[in-house]
Enzyme design. Sequence first.
Site, PDB file in Angstrom:
ATOM      1  N   SER A 119     -19.595  -4.027  28.608  1.00 53.81           N
ATOM      2  CA  SER A 119     -18.426  -4.883  29.281  1.00 53.81           C
ATOM      3  C   SER A 119     -18.935  -6.065  30.046  1.00 53.81           C
ATOM      4  O   SER A 119     -20.011  -6.238  30.070  1.00 53.81           O
ATOM      5  CB  SER A 119     -17.724  -3.898  30.018  1.00 53.81           C
ATOM      6  OG  SER A 119     -17.981  -3.610  31.299  1.00 53.81           O
ATOM      7  N   LYS A 120     -17.814  -6.820  30.357  1.00 50.81           N
ATOM      8  CA  LYS A 120     -18.094  -7.954  31.269  1.00 50.81           C
ATOM      9  C   LYS A 120     -18.890  -7.704  32.232  1.00 50.81           C
ATOM     10  O   LYS A 120     -19.420  -8.609  32.981  1.00 50.81           O
ATOM     11  CB  LYS A 120     -16.649  -8.606  31.565  1.00 50.81           C
ATOM     12  CG  LYS A 120     -16.158  -9.200  30.368  1.00 50.81           C
ATOM     13  CD  LYS A 120     -14.709  -9.626  30.295  1.00 50.81           C
ATOM     14  CE  LYS A 120     -13.792  -9.813  29.094  1.00 50.81           C
ATOM     15  NZ  LYS A 120     -13.410  -8.397  28.443  1.00 50.81           N
ATOM     16  N   ARG A 121     -18.596  -6.364  32.817  1.00 50.91           N
ATOM     17  CA  ARG A 121     -19.413  -6.103  34.046  1.00 50.91           C
ATOM     18  C   ARG A 121     -20.828  -6.502  34.133  1.00 50.91           C
ATOM     19  O   ARG A 121     -21.393  -6.635  35.120  1.00 50.91           O
ATOM     20  CB  ARG A 121     -19.037  -4.600  34.341  1.00 50.91           C
ATOM     21  CG  ARG A 121     -19.112  -4.255  35.866  1.00 50.91           C
ATOM     22  CD  ARG A 121     -18.403  -2.917  36.104  1.00 50.91           C
ATOM     23  NE  ARG A 121     -17.187  -2.688  35.127  1.00 50.91           N
ATOM     24  CZ  ARG A 121     -16.164  -2.052  35.327  1.00 50.91           C
ATOM     25  NH1 ARG A 121     -16.162  -1.411  36.461  1.00 50.91           N
ATOM     26  NH2 ARG A 121     -15.181  -1.678  34.307  1.00 50.91           N
TER      27      ARG A 121
END
Length: 490
Positions: free
Chosen positions: A253-255
Amino acid sequence: MTRPVRVRFAPSPTGKLHIGGARPALFNWAYARRHGGVFLLRIEDTDPERSTKEYELAILDGLRWLGIHWQEGPDVGGPHAPYHQSQRIERHKQRARELSAMGRAYPCFCSRERLEELAQRQEAAKERQGYDGLCRRLDSQTVAQRVAAGEPHTLRFAVPAGATEFHDHIRGPMRFENHEVEDWVMVRSDGNPTYNFVVVCDDIDMQISLIMRGEEHLINTPKQVLLYHAFGAALPEFAHLPLMLGTDKKKLSKRTGDTSLQDYRDKGFPPEAVVNFLCLQGWALSGSQEIFSVEELVANFEIKDVNKAGAVFDIEKFLWMAGEYIRRDSVERVAERCAPHVVRAGLMSAEDLAGRADWFRSVVSHEKERIRTYGELPARIEYLFVADEKLVYGEDAEKNARRHANRLTTLSAFRAWLELQLAAGGDAAALREGAKQFQTEQKLKTPELLQPLRCALSGHASGPDTFEVILLLGAQRTLRRLELAQERLA
RNA sequence: GGUCCCAUCGUCUAGCCAGGCCUAGGACACUAGGUUUUCAUCCUAGCGACAGGGGUUCAAAUCCCCUUGGGAUCACCA
């Protein structure tokens, strides 16, 4: 039961193309090519809140950049048009009515409040979550009355008793008990059908023979299989690909960093490297060959060889692979692909580039094995463009230069010698040979000459051969920089 | 928590389906050398894994079971 191979990639245009989404696209495409089948694109834009045309275009663009082509799709059309899911809604509604008529779906009048309460109660009692089937038990007369009265309702699929089985090409035989599958909402109270319903309608209509998608869909599959059975449609084959994981081992994910394909494109990763690397997450050509072409992929891709376990996305290896592609590529093409980055960095205009193509190719030829992405080039060659007076001496470079007490006299003598050499012409090799003689005559150790010289010319402690740098810079700027260095390194 | 999936070096993987050829191979990263005026490249070497426990078998990384660990998913989103 062999039918024509037809596979699809069905992104929803609610964001940029994710690298975790590009891989299923790639595998589907490779599978279709390997089996002489059709790869089609369907845009799942049924969420008007989040879908945009911009994202849709970006996704198509991203796929093209990777070299993935579709025979049927929103832009090229095809025998099963339209390929925008939102434009197929009448068909979906019709199919929903068919299912209702067959008694395989029923209206549900439960309010959101009741549903919420139910969920809370189940949570508290640690019971299975899911709809309790209250409205399924309503008698037909009551239902007819309430519908006629215009009472808002959803349409739920009536999950039959028993168990649902299907075969997954990656995971083997799968079996779900139907009582674990809730009577899910097929059509919302606003009349719009939901994902699990429309995806099956479209896949049936488009005669999809194999559904290859991310593992997150595995748990949706029994709902969908039940629908195929209800429609009396032939079941497609299934293959659920392992997830791409971040360094935290969770779904990427973008995380955990850049996840959109666009980010890697902007950074200057060669698309061939992206394709190669994406393949390597979950699939291998062999145990010993890391670098392979799409042709090799197509010629060897077998679903059964796809790994079951998720793969952690390792940016270091990705960068290595990108660099490997750049090193193996021709100077001409690397120069071509670096050009936009150089322009964007404001180093050269497109006109400059065209006018000094040979010079730029020469620059690239000396940096090619030092960069891992096209985007790394501008920072490395900026010194070639700054005004001589404004050249920045890096800390290491200056320290190296100042190590030598005789630096100023060396620079001065070398400048005088070089001026004559440059006037005479000659390539880098000739200069290098000449400089060796100069060095011997002056009784200088190699670093005594080259470290101050490198600092004076580029301000960097490392980089291409110093004599190549001299030629890249040209006589005038080289001599000017040597002059300036005698003041700056005093 | 329910359901489902998964498990070989730190990471990507080969081997597993069709058990012996595995003293478990390759790659990235890391470390040490060599080449190079520097850096990078390139070359050489090193480090480093079958999650644990039971079975089955003459033989198990490979087959079976359990445990542990990790993940996915539980929307009137796709």
